[in-house]
Design a protein around this motif. Structure first.
Motif, PDB file in Angstrom:
ATOM      1  N   SER A  34      34.155-105.040 -34.494  1.00  0.00           N
ATOM      2  CA  SER A  34      34.173-106.163 -34.332  1.00  0.00           C
ATOM      3  C   SER A  34      35.474-106.773 -34.903  1.00  0.00           C
ATOM      4  O   SER A  34      35.766-107.625 -34.748  1.00  0.00           O
ATOM      5  CB  SER A  34      32.948-107.359 -34.538  1.00  0.00           C
ATOM      6  N   TYR A  35      35.761-106.194 -36.198  1.00  0.00           N
ATOM      7  CA  TYR A  35      36.991-106.217 -37.069  1.00  0.00           C
ATOM      8  C   TYR A  35      38.105-105.757 -36.043  1.00  0.00           C
ATOM      9  O   TYR A  35      39.529-106.074 -37.185  1.00  0.00           O
ATOM     10  CB  TYR A  35      36.473-106.145 -38.962  1.00  0.00           C
ATOM     11  N   ALA A  36      38.141-105.236 -35.204  1.00  0.00           N
ATOM     12  CA  ALA A  36      39.366-104.877 -34.615  1.00  0.00           C
ATOM     13  C   ALA A  36      40.365-105.999 -34.388  1.00  0.00           C
ATOM     14  O   ALA A  36      40.167-106.416 -33.891  1.00  0.00           O
ATOM     15  CB  ALA A  36      38.972-103.629 -33.577  1.00  0.00           C
ATOM     16  N   PRO A  37      41.269-105.458 -34.590  1.00  0.00           N
ATOM     17  CA  PRO A  37      42.401-106.613 -33.855  1.00  0.00           C
ATOM     18  C   PRO A  37      42.833-106.071 -32.889  1.00  0.00           C
ATOM     19  O   PRO A  37      43.797-106.128 -32.018  1.00  0.00           O
ATOM     20  CB  PRO A  37      43.541-106.563 -35.248  1.00  0.00           C
ATOM     21  N   GLU A  38      41.941-107.559 -31.840  1.00  0.00           N
ATOM     22  CA  GLU A  38      41.808-107.157 -30.453  1.00  0.00           C
ATOM     23  C   GLU A  38      43.063-107.815 -29.417  1.00  0.00           C
ATOM     24  O   GLU A  38      44.138-107.339 -28.748  1.00  0.00           O
ATOM     25  CB  GLU A  38      40.718-107.189 -29.943  1.00  0.00           C
ATOM     26  N   GLU A  39      43.485-108.761 -30.617  1.00  0.00           N
ATOM     27  CA  GLU A  39      44.738-109.627 -29.589  1.00  0.00           C
ATOM     28  C   GLU A  39      46.089-108.840 -29.918  1.00  0.00           C
ATOM     29  O   GLU A  39      47.013-108.672 -29.299  1.00  0.00           O
ATOM     30  CB  GLU A  39      45.242-110.747 -30.540  1.00  0.00           C
ATOM     31  N   LEU A  40      46.135-108.018 -31.019  1.00  0.00           N
ATOM     32  CA  LEU A  40      47.468-107.204 -31.180  1.00  0.00           C
ATOM     33  C   LEU A  40      47.259-105.618 -30.086  1.00  0.00           C
ATOM     34  O   LEU A  40      48.455-105.946 -29.579  1.00  0.00           O
ATOM     35  CB  LEU A  40      47.282-106.843 -32.979  1.00  0.00           C
ATOM     36  N   ILE A  41      46.253-105.395 -30.096  1.00  0.00           N
ATOM     37  CA  ILE A  41      46.327-104.726 -28.598  1.00  0.00           C
ATOM     38  C   ILE A  41      46.337-104.317 -27.371  1.00  0.00           C
ATOM     39  O   ILE A  41      47.344-103.979 -27.264  1.00  0.00           O
ATOM     40  CB  ILE A  41      44.606-103.275 -29.038  1.00  0.00           C
ATOM     41  N   TYR A  42      45.982-106.011 -27.225  1.00  0.00           N
ATOM     42  CA  TYR A  42      46.360-106.565 -26.201  1.00  0.00           C
ATOM     43  C   TYR A  42      47.726-107.100 -26.043  1.00  0.00           C
ATOM     44  O   TYR A  42      48.381-107.172 -24.284  1.00  0.00           O
ATOM     45  CB  TYR A  42      45.157-108.166 -25.482  1.00  0.00           C
TER      46      TYR A  42
END
Length: 370
Positions: A34-42
């Motif tokens: 859950s610490y994956a920076p999803e906003e950056l990936i998206y």
């Protein structure tokens, strides 16, 4: 509710869901924390997808990982080696526990997917140097994503991404708050499916559906029920049967401290400041897991606060077998809760082996006890 069925349908077959996402010209980036920076990936134009074990028999992964690694790590590696994750275009590993770090090494050396990134975030989060380091790591990850995407990730891209994820987090928090206010307003298995679906489905679709579900739940007038209010704590809870067994025993989950629950969507990312600073700030300030450190008592204080806020009758620790970080945390958390008069129960689970009969008996006994 037909909107909830959308989540069930999406989770039925992951490759089918993946093919629909790819049809929108999006590459899929898997992640396991859950610490994956999803906003950056998206923002890079990719689709972030949380990886779960398919719970298939562990055969090929046994050649790479010891049997005492947790079932999540072994199960996801098995899925990769057996081809069940061939729809992935890349994978992102925020370093957490030792087993996850070793999985990262095996994944990288196997070289099966186009994109790979280790996002080594700081473990200690309460210093100025940690804040600077967090920003540097995220900036490096952003550059890796830009290279993979063949384009620059602009501040506008990031701001739009932040707004999208804020909508998702806000509405999941709202649904949880409604469940706490009116326990039983939504079945636990439905809530589990919505959260898991939000981690793997197209985020544009999720951001459109969740406000509808929250709005419909608000309209439901539910009479008070004589049920026990339970908070769940642990790493992941990847089984709807657990929620059904809990409800059959006379309890309902009114809150959780899970990385597949409130720890994942807790907290908004600020939209009125530099987007990279805002993303870093949320990761630094969100509720921590055992792989991170903010203070010696931060985890205990949060769990007690969560239990009291939700007026919990008890806390159930759902721990994956061989999950060392959570296992080490358990004695201290149990003591912390019991000093506050909050009763606890420990359940050890394995993705590949679940005894539903034994689980139901233990739930019934605990709920009768509290």
């Amino acid at each position: 509710m037909k909107e909830i069925n959308i989540f069930y349908n999406a989770l039925e077959t992951l490759p089918v869901l993946a093919s629909k996402i790819k049809a929108k010209q999006k590459k899929i980036m898997g992640y396991l924390c859950s610490y994956a920076p999803e906003e950056l990936i998206y923002a890079a134009g990719f689709h972030p997808m949380r990886l779960f074990s398919s719970k298939s028999d562990i055969v090929q992964a046994e050649q790479h990982l010891q049997a005492y690694c947790c079932s999540l790590v072994r199960g996801v590696l098995e899925d990769s080696l057996s081809g069940r994750l061939d729809f992935l275009d890349g994978t992102v590993f925020p370093h957490t526990c030792d087993s996850m770090q070793r999985l990262s090494d095996i994944w990288r050396m196997n070289g099966k997917y186009e994109f790979f990134a280790d996002v080594i975030l700081p473990a200690k989060l309460n210093t100025q140097s940690a804040r600077a380091y967090m920003k540097d790591v995220l900036t490096g990850f952003k550059k890796d994503l830009e290279k993979a995407a063949g384009k620059e990730i602009t501040d506008t891209d990031l701001q739009n991404s932040i707004k999208k994820f804020n909508i998702i987090r806000k509405n999941l928090s709202k649904i949880y708050a409604l469940q706490s206010k009116k326990p039983g307003i939504i079945k636990g298995s439905d809530l589990y499916t919505i959260v898991k679906g939000s981690m793997v489905m197209d985020r544009d679709e999720v951001a459109d559906i969740l406000p509808v579900i929250a709005g419909n739940l608000e309209k439901i007038d539910l009479p008070p029920k004589n049920i026990k209010r339970i908070v769940m704590s642990g790493s992941i809870c990847d089984s709807p049967d657990i929620y059904s067994a809990m409800e059959s025993a006379g309890g309902v989950i009114v809150g959780d401290d899970l990385c597949t629950g409130q720890r994942w969507f807790e907290g908004q990312t600020q939209v009125d400041e530099n987007p990279m600073d805002a993303i870093a700030a949320r990761l630094l300030n969100r509720v921590i897991c055992p792989a991170k450190h903010f203070s010696p008592t931060a985890r205990g204080e949060n769990l007690v606060s969560l239990a009291k806020k939700n007026r919990a009758d008890g806390v159930i620790f759902m721990l994956l077998k061989f999950c060392d970080p959570h296992a080490f945390d358990y004695p201290y958390l149990k003591e912390f809760l019991e000093k506050q008069g909050i009763k606890t129960l420990l359940i050890e689970m394995d993705d590949q082996q679940q005894n539903s009969g034994q689980l139901a008996t233990r739930f019934e006994t605990f709920i009768h006890y509290i």
